[in-house]
Design a protein around this motif. Sequence first.
Motif, short mmCIF file in Angstrom:
data_model
loop_
_atom_site.label_atom_id
_atom_site.label_comp_id
_atom_site.label_asym_id
_atom_site.label_seq_id
_atom_site.Cartn_x
_atom_site.Cartn_y
_atom_site.Cartn_z
N ASN A 163 1.14 -1.04 -0.14
CA ASN A 163 -0.37 0.31 0.50
C ASN A 163 0.92 1.14 0.27
O ASN A 163 1.91 1.85 1.29
CB ASN A 163 -0.81 -0.18 1.34
N PRO A 164 0.33 2.37 -0.57
CA PRO A 164 2.04 3.16 -1.05
C PRO A 164 1.31 4.43 0.40
O PRO A 164 2.59 5.25 0.14
CB PRO A 164 0.57 4.35 -2.05
N ALA A 165 0.70 4.45 0.93
CA ALA A 165 -0.05 4.96 2.12
C ALA A 165 0.93 4.60 2.94
O ALA A 165 1.56 5.12 4.40
CB ALA A 165 -1.49 4.52 2.81
N ASP A 166 2.09 3.48 2.98
CA ASP A 166 2.38 2.93 4.44
C ASP A 166 4.07 2.94 4.12
O ASP A 166 5.08 2.70 4.44
CB ASP A 166 2.78 1.63 3.78
N ASP A 167 4.40 3.95 2.37
CA ASP A 167 5.25 4.44 2.01
C ASP A 167 6.53 4.76 2.49
O ASP A 167 7.68 4.46 2.90
CB ASP A 167 5.77 5.35 0.23
N ALA A 168 6.35 5.54 3.48
CA ALA A 168 7.22 7.15 4.43
C ALA A 168 8.16 5.99 5.10
O ALA A 168 8.36 5.97 6.46
CB ALA A 168 5.98 7.21 5.09
N ALA A 169 7.15 4.20 6.00
CA ALA A 169 7.21 3.75 6.75
C ALA A 169 8.56 2.87 6.58
O ALA A 169 9.08 1.90 7.33
CB ALA A 169 6.17 2.76 8.15
N SER A 170 8.32 2.77 5.01
CA SER A 170 9.27 1.73 4.55
C SER A 170 10.75 2.35 4.94
O SER A 170 11.12 3.69 4.91
CB SER A 170 8.34 1.14 2.77
N GLN A 171 11.71 1.12 4.73
CA GLN A 171 12.55 1.49 4.78
C GLN A 171 13.43 0.88 3.15
O GLN A 171 15.35 1.06 3.81
CB GLN A 171 14.05 0.61 5.70
N ILE A 172 12.44 0.40 2.40
CA ILE A 172 13.70 0.95 0.96
C ILE A 172 13.03 2.03 0.21
O ILE A 172 12.06 2.28 -0.30
CB ILE A 172 12.61 -0.21 0.28
N THR A 173 14.56 2.54 -0.19
CA THR A 173 13.81 3.58 -1.17
C THR A 173 14.20 3.35 -2.94
O THR A 173 15.08 2.56 -3.07
CB THR A 173 15.44 4.46 -0.97
N LEU A 174 13.43 4.09 -3.58
CA LEU A 174 14.19 3.35 -5.30
C LEU A 174 15.10 3.93 -5.69
O LEU A 174 15.57 2.49 -6.07
CB LEU A 174 13.48 5.09 -5.78
N ALA A 175 16.40 4.19 -5.66
CA ALA A 175 17.71 4.13 -5.58
C ALA A 175 17.78 2.54 -5.46
O ALA A 175 18.82 1.86 -5.77
CB ALA A 175 18.53 4.68 -4.75
N VAL A 191 13.99 13.68 -9.57
CA VAL A 191 14.38 12.00 -9.49
C VAL A 191 15.12 11.66 -7.77
O VAL A 191 15.81 12.41 -7.94
CB VAL A 191 14.98 11.45 -10.18
N GLN A 192 14.01 11.53 -6.98
CA GLN A 192 14.24 11.52 -5.41
C GLN A 192 14.70 9.81 -5.30
O GLN A 192 13.46 8.83 -4.54
CB GLN A 192 12.68 12.17 -4.89
N GLY A 193 15.88 9.57 -5.47
CA GLY A 193 16.18 8.23 -5.06
C GLY A 193 16.05 8.05 -4.39
O GLY A 193 15.87 7.32 -3.37
N ALA A 194 16.18 8.88 -2.73
CA ALA A 194 15.49 8.79 -1.14
C ALA A 194 14.31 8.37 -1.12
O ALA A 194 14.18 8.19 0.10
CB ALA A 194 16.76 10.01 -0.70
N HIS A 195 13.51 8.74 -2.21
CA HIS A 195 12.15 8.24 -1.38
C HIS A 195 11.53 7.00 -1.58
O HIS A 195 12.27 6.21 -2.18
CB HIS A 195 11.38 8.79 -2.62
N THR A 196 11.23 6.32 0.35
CA THR A 196 10.61 5.41 0.40
C THR A 196 9.68 4.65 -0.06
O THR A 196 8.56 5.42 -0.63
CB THR A 196 10.60 5.55 1.81
N VAL A 197 10.01 3.40 -0.79
CA VAL A 197 8.25 2.94 -0.96
C VAL A 197 7.87 1.26 -0.04
O VAL A 197 9.37 0.50 0.18
CB VAL A 197 9.07 2.41 -2.25
N ALA A 198 7.24 1.50 -0.07
CA ALA A 198 6.44 -0.08 0.99
C ALA A 198 6.22 -0.82 -0.73
O ALA A 198 5.47 -1.24 -1.59
CB ALA A 198 5.21 0.17 1.09
#
Length: 536
Positions: A163-175, A191-198
């Motif tokens: 769920n994208p709503a949980d992206d902020a809680a993830s430790q996996i970054t796009l990079a 291009v925000q490689g540090a953005h986290t994704v669930a």
Amino acid sequence: MGITDWLLKPLGWLFARHPAWRDAFGRLLLRIGRPYYWVLAVVFALFGGWNLLGHPFDNQLAHDSFDWLMRQRPIAYPADPDVVVLDIDEASLAAMSSKYGRWPWPREVLGQAAAKMEAGGARAVIFDILFSDEDVANPGSEAAFDKYVLSSSKSFFPAVRLNPADDAASQITLAMLKFAQPEHGIPASQVQGAHTVAMMTPYFKSIYDCARVGTNNIYPDADNVVRWYDNFERVAGYRIPSLPYRVAQVLGWRLPQHAHNLINWPKGTTPYRKFGFARVLEAARSNEDGFFSQLAGKIVVIGSTAPDLNDIKATPVDSRYAGINVLAAVVDNIKNDRFLQPLSPGWIWGMELLMLAASAQLFTRTNQALTVAKYFFIVPGVLLAVSLLSVSVSDLLVDLSVPAAVVLGYFTFAKLFDTNVRGFIAGTGPFAANAEESAGKLQIACLAASIERARVLEILEKPGCAVKLWEPESAGLGKFWAAQGWVLWRWFSPSDATPQSSLNIEWRDVPEAPGRPFALAAAITAAAAGAIPEKS
């Protein structure tokens, strides 16, 4: 009894209890007149546009129409023979249970079968199995499978987008996602490689490093039926590919341009050639090279159709469609550029506007509207035939279910209005005279055919006027009587007021003639013969 007659019953019941309302309502309808049909067309056109352009009143109508088209189209495209399914079916589960128990099996057996298929010339081996956790009970098997992945160049593996709503809680970054790429043509600042994704990624580092990974999320519509597939997702300047999209990137296929695509379902509920996993594993361990030669050049999708493994989806073609076949269908769609392309809502609305305009023209310019309305059921049939043809001979979806429903709704309201107007003019249906009124003397008058209809109807608009217009074609006496001119009739009693009119009206009594059913017709003939032409 038709639907119009059924809808008019409450009106007749109301007028029987309130006779004064009958004539007031009828005169109101007559004053509204023909502009009603154009106003009604505008209302339905606005509703249809609102429905088509993003605010659907009833999505289920479009969903049901699409599902029907997928099941009933006379020509459905055949499944690509180069896409095959390696099925962990019930037979394989039963055959291998004595040695490996029930699912999940040690991963080494998956690697053995996949390695042999690659050696036999398979173009790609796509796993519909998420390797997200370590099998701590079989470390040797895990090492063997890891070795297979390291030696493989044709295997592809799924990840799961959470769920994208949980992206902020993830430790996996796009990079960190080696299979995701920055979007082309956008500024580097976006291009925000540090953005986290669930994201739930494969456990094996070898899978993670090979980058032959993509998401395999299957999202059903609100009615829990799968119709669309997300080929990629745009997040913070990155494009996260789906598993089929990633296969297309590596194999050099033409990539879909849209992130969200409508699946073009192949013919049949089990469309792809299937091999049972137990048989393939047996052939791998027996080194049956001849068996694997039939997989040369194929795209092999490994998954399960076994109901016990709970990978069953509802689709337009079958309510129990194996998830592995959904994935195979998407791979097929991308490989052959077969996703359905729905016709733009703007074009659909344009066709809807043309049909509404033609319908309004029919009701305002001709007296045959009711005759046409009787056969209007043909129109939705023609529209459905056009839709069936579009998905049978092309990848263009021309779904005309919403325009058909809108125009059918227009015809219902227009016919209801037209029937009421005609009923008031002719004194029929809910507007028929009651017993007290019909106790008077029946009189008729004929006017020249050259008199405009509007001048005749002016008489009927006058409050308290009991005059009615006899319409011979509606009465079933044919066009002969229409050629005689206008025929007026009324139930007359001495206490009635004679309506003022600029027309020269000469009333004649209709003689009472028991046993002579055509007394009215004879009286009309006599009156018509002496009809006084309009004064110039």
